[in-house]
Design an enzyme around this catalytic site. Structure first.
Site, PDB file in Angstrom:
ATOM      1  N   MET A   1      18.831  -7.184 110.302  1.00  0.00           N
ATOM      2  CA  MET A   1      19.279  -8.137 109.298  1.00  0.00           C
ATOM      3  C   MET A   1      18.812  -9.552 109.623  1.00  0.00           C
ATOM      4  O   MET A   1      18.348 -10.288 108.745  1.00  0.00           O
ATOM      5  CB  MET A   1      20.804  -8.114 109.190  1.00  0.00           C
ATOM      6  CG  MET A   1      21.358  -9.063 108.134  1.00  0.00           C
ATOM      7  SD  MET A   1      23.167  -9.100 108.101  1.00  0.00           S
ATOM      8  CE  MET A   1      23.521  -7.445 107.535  1.00  0.00           C
TER       9      MET A   1
ATOM     10  N   TYR B   1      17.286  -0.566 117.136  1.00  0.00           N
ATOM     11  CA  TYR B   1      18.075   0.518 116.559  1.00  0.00           C
ATOM     12  C   TYR B   1      17.278   1.807 116.485  1.00  0.00           C
ATOM     13  O   TYR B   1      16.081   1.810 116.173  1.00  0.00           O
ATOM     14  CB  TYR B   1      18.531   0.152 115.144  1.00  0.00           C
ATOM     15  CG  TYR B   1      19.593  -0.922 115.082  1.00  0.00           C
ATOM     16  CD1 TYR B   1      20.840  -0.726 115.646  1.00  0.00           C
ATOM     17  CD2 TYR B   1      19.342  -2.117 114.427  1.00  0.00           C
ATOM     18  CE1 TYR B   1      21.821  -1.708 115.575  1.00  0.00           C
ATOM     19  CE2 TYR B   1      20.316  -3.104 114.337  1.00  0.00           C
ATOM     20  CZ  TYR B   1      21.556  -2.893 114.919  1.00  0.00           C
ATOM     21  OH  TYR B   1      22.525  -3.859 114.842  1.00  0.00           O
TER      22      TYR B   1
ATOM     23  N   LYS C   1       9.708 -20.184  87.359  1.00  0.00           N
ATOM     24  CA  LYS C   1      10.817 -19.232  87.433  1.00  0.00           C
ATOM     25  C   LYS C   1      10.847 -18.604  88.838  1.00  0.00           C
ATOM     26  O   LYS C   1       9.898 -18.749  89.610  1.00  0.00           O
ATOM     27  CB  LYS C   1      10.652 -18.150  86.361  1.00  0.00           C
ATOM     28  CG  LYS C   1       9.384 -17.313  86.502  1.00  0.00           C
ATOM     29  CD  LYS C   1       9.242 -16.329  85.356  1.00  0.00           C
ATOM     30  CE  LYS C   1       7.962 -15.516  85.522  1.00  0.00           C
ATOM     31  NZ  LYS C   1       7.784 -14.519  84.459  1.00  0.00           N
TER      32      LYS C   1
ATOM     33  N   ARG D   1      10.130  -6.042  74.930  1.00  0.00           N
ATOM     34  CA  ARG D   1      11.089  -6.575  75.883  1.00  0.00           C
ATOM     35  C   ARG D   1      11.993  -7.587  75.172  1.00  0.00           C
ATOM     36  O   ARG D   1      13.198  -7.470  75.206  1.00  0.00           O
ATOM     37  CB  ARG D   1      10.372  -7.226  77.068  1.00  0.00           C
ATOM     38  CG  ARG D   1      11.294  -7.757  78.156  1.00  0.00           C
ATOM     39  CD  ARG D   1      10.517  -8.279  79.355  1.00  0.00           C
ATOM     40  NE  ARG D   1       9.784  -9.511  79.058  1.00  0.00           N
ATOM     41  CZ  ARG D   1       9.051 -10.170  79.962  1.00  0.00           C
ATOM     42  NH1 ARG D   1       8.935  -9.690  81.207  1.00  0.00           N
ATOM     43  NH2 ARG D   1       8.424 -11.287  79.634  1.00  0.00           N
TER      44      ARG D   1
END
Length: 383
Positions: A323, A275, A36, A135
């Site tokens: 980013m 930045y 998964k 769950r």
């Protein structure tokens, strides 16, 4: 096109890990490879075939779309089991292709029976029991209804397994809760068998339970994080080391994440890097610009915290992770140049950047960092 970063997956490391785990569980316990989360960031399409080549023939996925990706990628038939999400519209494909799946609510069981009748092919299900995690899983009245349906529909439903999931087997403080779940599961299985519902497999153990609670191994174990070379927790690793004279870690990491220097930048003393004003150069410095940022899975929380490897030396992340790029300090690395290899995760020379080191410098778990690695980073198999 040259990718800004790429991942290498080591085939021999996987074989080592699978062999180690199989020795721990013995020949009578089936090994299910949990893939998964895009095979914990390693890539379903890349990981599935090499796992099968290492002797794995049972796979556990979370969803029908993961099952489809694996089904298409495997070179030979294998058992695929969906542990979580399946839209009812996907059930026909699942049943037709003999994909096994967890059932934990009446709606899914009813839909599966209806489709199995229509296409004249039995649904292969694993009945998930509620044992204390709260769950997913049948309990109380819903379990009674599910049992009645299974008793009446045995020609349309094959009970491949009965299962549950432990709520924190990787931490010792959950010991009593795990043991209560284990007891509850066994009691419920006995009740099912008394009602003439006998599963082919009983399975409850993840990586942590397999190691810390051997009696939970039952007929099959669902191994995720350990096959990729990582321990479920420091506690699990500590327990293993305490029981073995050989202090070496028997698991080998599969994954290495690499990039390269995009450009070099001189930064004068007193200037702010990137930045904002989070980092001010205390001297004249040389910065390497790396074409990887938070869009590529390198967490912004590692700003002014993370490290990479360049020419066998650690280089610290300086300023805010952007980013698509980040800056690292290479002032004291001799001979550094554009296009030099950068190791973001893994080993270069005699030094390593570990997933655990990311966790120490951010709030991310091993699992979280790995599964956040974007699907579109190229993954290459190495030996």
């Amino acid at each position: 096109m040259h990718p800004s970063s790429y991942i290498e997956i080591n085939r021999s490391a996987l074989k080592n890990n699978i062999d180690f785990i199989k020795k721990r569980i013995g020949p009578d316990v089936q090994f299910s490879s949990v893939i998964k989360g895009n095979a914990y960031g390693h890539g379903i399409e890349e990981f599935g075939p090499i796992a099968q080549g290492s002797g794995v023939n049972h796979f556990s996925v979370f969803s029908a779309d993961e099952a489809f990706r694996l089904f298409e990628a495997l070179p030979a038939p294998a058992t695929i089991m969906v542990m979580g999400y399946i839209d009812n519209s996907e059930l026909e494909w699942v049943i037709k292709n003999e994909i096994e799946f967890f059932v934990f609510e009446l709606d899914r069981l009813e839909s599966a029976i209806s489709i199995a009748k229509r296409i004249k092919k039995p649904a292969k299900i694993h009945l998930e029991l509620e044992t204390g995690m709260y769950r997913s899983g049948f309990d109380g009245a819903t379990l009674s209804q599910a049992v009645s349906m299974l008793q009446a529909q045995q020609e349309n439903v094959q009970l491949q397994g009965v299962c549950t999931h432990y709520a924190g087997a990787e931490n010792l403080h959950n010991h009593e809760r795990v043991m209560a779940q284990y007891t509850s599961f066994n009691q419920q299985v006995k009740e099912l068998e008394n009602k003439h519902l006998k599963p082919k497999l009983k399975h409850t153990a993840c990586s942590a339970a397999t190691m810390a609670y051997p009696k939970t191994q039952m007929d099959m174990v669902r191994i995720g994080i350990m096959q990729y070379g990582f321990w479920p927790s420091p506690e699990t690793y500590g327990q293993y080391i305490a029981q073995n004279e050989n202090m070496q870690d028997p698991l080998h990491r599969l994954i290495t994440w690499k990039s390269h220097i995009m450009s070099l930048k001189h930064v004068p003393e007193g200037a702010y890097v990137g930045y904002g004003t989070s980092y001010q150069a205390s001297q004249d410095m040389i910065m390497a610009v790396i074409p990887v940022g938070y869009a590529w899975g390198y967490s912004r929380s590692l700003s002014n915290q993370g490290q990479v490897l360049i020419r066998g030396h650690y280089a610290g992340v300086v300023g805010i992770v952007n980013m698509n790029v980040m800056m690292v300090d290479v002032t004291n690395i001799a001979g550094v140049r554009k296009d030099d290899e950068v190791v973001l995760l893994g080993t270069q020379g005699d030094k390593s950047i570990t997933v655990a080191s990311f966790g120490e410098r951010s709030t991310q778990l091993n699992y979280e960092l790995l599964t956040r690695l974007p699907v579109n980073i190229p993954r290459n198999i190495v030996d």
